[in-house]
Design an enzyme around this catalytic site. Sequence first.
Site, PDB file in Angstrom:
ATOM      1  N   CYS A   1       0.826  -1.198   0.000  1.00 41.26           N
ATOM      2  CA  CYS A   1       0.000   0.000   0.000  1.00 41.26           C
ATOM      3  C   CYS A   1       0.871   1.263   0.000  1.00 41.26           C
ATOM      4  CB  CYS A   1      -0.982  -0.028   1.177  1.00 41.26           C
ATOM      5  SG  CYS A   1      -2.300   1.190   1.008  1.00 41.26           S
TER       6      CYS A   1
ATOM      7  N   GLU B   1      -1.148  -8.514   4.884  1.00 45.28           N
ATOM      8  CA  GLU B   1      -1.035  -8.707   6.343  1.00 45.28           C
ATOM      9  C   GLU B   1      -2.394  -8.639   7.027  1.00 45.28           C
ATOM     10  OE1 GLU B   1      -0.661  -5.930   4.835  1.00 45.28           O
ATOM     11  OE2 GLU B   1      -1.186  -4.242   6.119  1.00 45.28           O
TER      12      GLU B   1
ATOM     13  N   HIS C   1      -3.590  -5.410   0.984  1.00 41.71           N
ATOM     14  CA  HIS C   1      -2.901  -5.657   2.257  1.00 41.71           C
ATOM     15  C   HIS C   1      -2.845  -7.142   2.600  1.00 41.71           C
ATOM     16  CE1 HIS C   1      -2.499  -1.538   3.907  1.00 41.71           C
ATOM     17  NE2 HIS C   1      -3.570  -1.284   3.177  1.00 41.71           N
TER      18      HIS C   1
END
Lengths: 959, 261
Positions: B96, B223, B221
């Site tokens: 990002c 994560e 994302h």
Amino acid sequence: MKQWRFEVFSKPGTSGTGGSDVGDEIKELGVYTVQEIQSARVFLIEGDFDEAFAKRIAGELLADRVCEDFHIGRSAAPAGLAKATIIEIHLKSGVTDPVAQSVMTAISDMGKDCQTVRTARKYILFGEINDKQLKKIIRRLSNDCIEVVVIGSDAEPPSPHLAPYELELKTIDITKLNESQLEEVSKKMDLFLNAVEMKTIQDYFKSIGREPTDVELESLAQTWSEHCVHKTLKSSIDFDCDGEKIHFDNLMKDTVFRATKELNKDWCISVFEDNAGVIEFDETDAVCFKVETHNHPSALDPYGGAATGIGGVLRDPMGTGLGAKPIANTDIFCFAEPDKSFDEIPKGILHPKRIAQGVVAGVRDYGNRMGIPTVNGAIFFDDRYLGNPLVFCGNIGIMPRDKCFGKARTGDLVMVIGGRTGRDGIHGATFSSGALTDEHETVFSHAVQIGNAITEKKMLDTILQARQKGLYTAITDCGAGGLSSAVGEMGAQLGAQVELEKVPLKYAGLSYTEIWISEAQERMVVAVKPENLEKISRIFADENVEATIIGKFTDDKKLTLKYKGTQVCQLDMDFLHDGLPKYSRKAVWQSKNLAEPRLEEKENYNEELLSILSTYNVASKEWVIRQYDHEVQGGSVVKPLGGVTNDGPNDAAVVQPKFNSNKGIAIGCGINPFYGDIDPYWMTLAGIDEAVRNVVCVGARPDRIAILDNFCWADCKKEETLGSLVRAAQGCFDGAIAFGTPFISGKDSLNNNFICDDGTEISIPATLLISAMGIVDDVNKCVTIDLKAAGNLLFIVGITKNELGGSHYYKIKDQLGANVPKTDLKKAKVIAEKIYKAIDSGLVASCHDCSEGGLAVAMAEMAFAGGFGIEADLKGLPKSDDCANLGAQLFSESCSRYIIEVEPDRFNDFAKLMLGVPFGQIGKVTKDKNLVIKSGLGRKIVDVSIDSLKEAWQKLLRW
Amino acid sequence: MEQVRALVLRAAGINCDVETQYALQLAGAEAQRVHVNRIIENPAMLDLFQIMVIPGGFSYGDDVAAGKILANQLIYHLYDRLNEFIEAGKIVLGICNGFQVLVKTGILGKLNGSDEQQITITYNDSGKFEDRWVYLEPSSKKCIFIEPGQRIYLPIAHGEGKVVFENDGVLERLKTDDRVAFRYVDEDGSFGPFPVNPNGSTDSIAGLCDSTGRVLGLMPHPERFVRFVQHPHWTRLEDKSRADGMTIFNNAVKYVKENFI
């Protein structure tokens, strides 16, 4: 020093920073002659560098060569067929400009220093517009409070340089004044202190034999403001309730606080003492919750007001105990309905659509930048919020249980950290304690504060490191009242001495008083033992956070302020904090004489259901939710939107704050001012019931729910208005006791009324927000509202009564009604406990509560969220004897009702668990994508496809 | 070195560092969050790590443009060090804001041999910040982070995610060099307009790698989907093992193990 001007334009064909949006906004104003708009970002940089370096700044830093062009100097007005108007919007001098600060940093990374950086937005409007239209456009594109507009191609913005301040000690002679003269002083200085308070101050200064300085009066005004001490809610009240006389010594102590005290839950760690209420999370950690309002600032500057609202409430958990880490935001707004023409809006009021968009953008930009997920919220629309929109910002934080308390000690140093102090936010606390008028926009523009989220984020990162190492003894935020209230509160039991010239300033020219009372954002105060000074300073310096010692805590119980050696203030802490005269007020409540409309039963209710789904209050808020990052930190396990296509509503959000533990926190809220139009007592109970239902629906333990109150009322000097607030406070006590849910924190905002230039007054309805935080033992057991599988059975738990008063069904028929939903305090908790048990035992496939729009709306939401149909029959609906009307059965908003989806082979276990509470099977889940509800006698009274239902629900706020 | 060691970069406004560190730990790396100031003070510390991740957030408030100020800082203080890190065969991931930074430093923002940035990331076509889940189709054979053929589901959360090029030739070269790592697709793997392509990105590009395949930047994302319950509607899914984001972190750690340890 050379002044450089840079203009950066989007290249044709690239999506810029929103030129097309501006075009739409101008059309919304009714100006159709503007054919095209070009926009540019403008940078004014003062620095000693040559043309070659200026070109590097432009080409490498300010403009993106792939999609932007730059011009050094002022670009010529473009030649064109149509007339072009150029406007440039600059920040007023002294207003925080985060971009400018970053550009300075970046230029110094490039190896040169510059003196000043300012930024502006430039618009070139092509097309014929007259002066009146231009004024309208300017009003739309800029904000008077914080910006100045320069029109034309030659005009220059105001100089950024301010003259330095020379000390001029001001004393105000008040000891010889009479009452009306005292009031005049208060009014002239915008102190918002009344005659009794001024008299008390006069007596104090008579007793110490001198006149006060300006900063002494300002400190008292701030500390004693409604915003800071909540004098109305703490006053003694003689209440006349339908002729019955009730006396409260201290309204809050006798209602809200008393409930918490009587409940005496051992999992409450700190309630109503600190900046946020703290409860146990698990063996090692605690969680805290605070909800604040930022109404007045958001009325004047929706973007800045809302941004600093969220920025401010984040500092509450950060300033609780020894500092908590924020893990989730909640945001609840009340606006007027946005579909209004500009001619309907009184002078001094911004259009509700602009307020809505600005507030959402403010919360979005600040919350997202801070990296805190915004997971829960609500928006309530009613035209009485036209002059006073309500902006509730809440935050939950987590901290180790051994860091829940802090206390400054004599000899500790006073350290201010974070942002610098400027003129922004002066008189915020006092200004938000009065009514708004059409002149506030100009008179109180300085009360608006400008936020810089990154300054706060850096401060948070470093505070958590310093906390970990135990390098400070106490912390609090500079909120309303600025340094005055932060230092004043921390040193209340000790005494404090501050040298004001040491406070770092954004720019020159601030007087000692301005420094002391500024409410500039992103500042906190910590108390540091001298031996830890070096270590803690290192932590802040390492990450470019400014931290400055400005004084020390003493033992003389006095607040002493000096400016360059001259004493400018010395007040006794006792007088400052306890000198406020105690008030006694009168309040009246008279039950309203309302009638219940007679509505004929209809052949079918498809149209009513679709209309309710398309009301502003029920409609999907996806437009708002998607703009918030609700997943940062990786802990959002029940998100605000869910279901098969991730766009159905969830009842509450659940966050899992620790990666190594399955424990979670469910967050929900209840708000429904329509009920308050009938009786704020029942509104309050319905609010508590709804907040509890929300968190129970996703799997929170009903015995571990803590709640918060936020009272927003109009002018409480009126006995009837205060009476309605007392009714609500009584509801808070009864509700908290019945549900076993202690209040742990709260806040009030009064005087939410707007006085128009013609003298008419717009007052908000009685508005109470109840926020709930519930502990979830295992997030893997959480359930959501979306239907899971065809063939599953649908049950309703709780009884449906003829309670359409204040309902959305009546609302679409322009009726209020009389039969407000009355929470059954004996049953509500038992039902919540049973629902929890069923969820915890894995018997529940989906669960949704009935709230706005009742049973029909709840079933529609479950169906389209899951992508399944429902075949329901009201035959199985447990209902009261007076609830024979089919419209009432479908749309009654009776409290404590839950709809549960159960797999057929779990029916027996579920039924066994529900013994003792009213429940019935009302239908089953179907593959066929229609919501069908039968009357109980075989007739279909609702038969609509889930696609139509969803479209009705989504179309209104698809902005 | 015995252990896979990952550095998670911190800077003012970076705000996904903690969950990124956790994802790397789940993948078996020893992950450390380090402030950019510390690296500028002591660039040699980069030698201790084989993985560097620039996580998501709003570095320096995304002032001027997303990722721009941090990119500027890296260019003027650490550019050579970063290139040495990559040339040493180590790996870099930008998520990002980290992707925006890598593009704006030029590390991912230009073609081989070029001096100037030819690729950028700008405002979403919608003009709004958006948080929504998207499907990603891997499309590079050289990118070491990718599990070939495995379509993954991840959230995006950004206002500036539209990848654009100076001209069509740049995109052609990227394709020829096999540098397009991920594209936005629908559930069935087809391209489409908003919301399938959530920001209007050219050629539906969601992520790019460099010519070595060891530097990846992507807008979504990973994560945020390393545990099953992070899926937006996990309560209706049967397969409780899904955690699509882990493939990227697992592959990173696997690559280091195979090549360094």
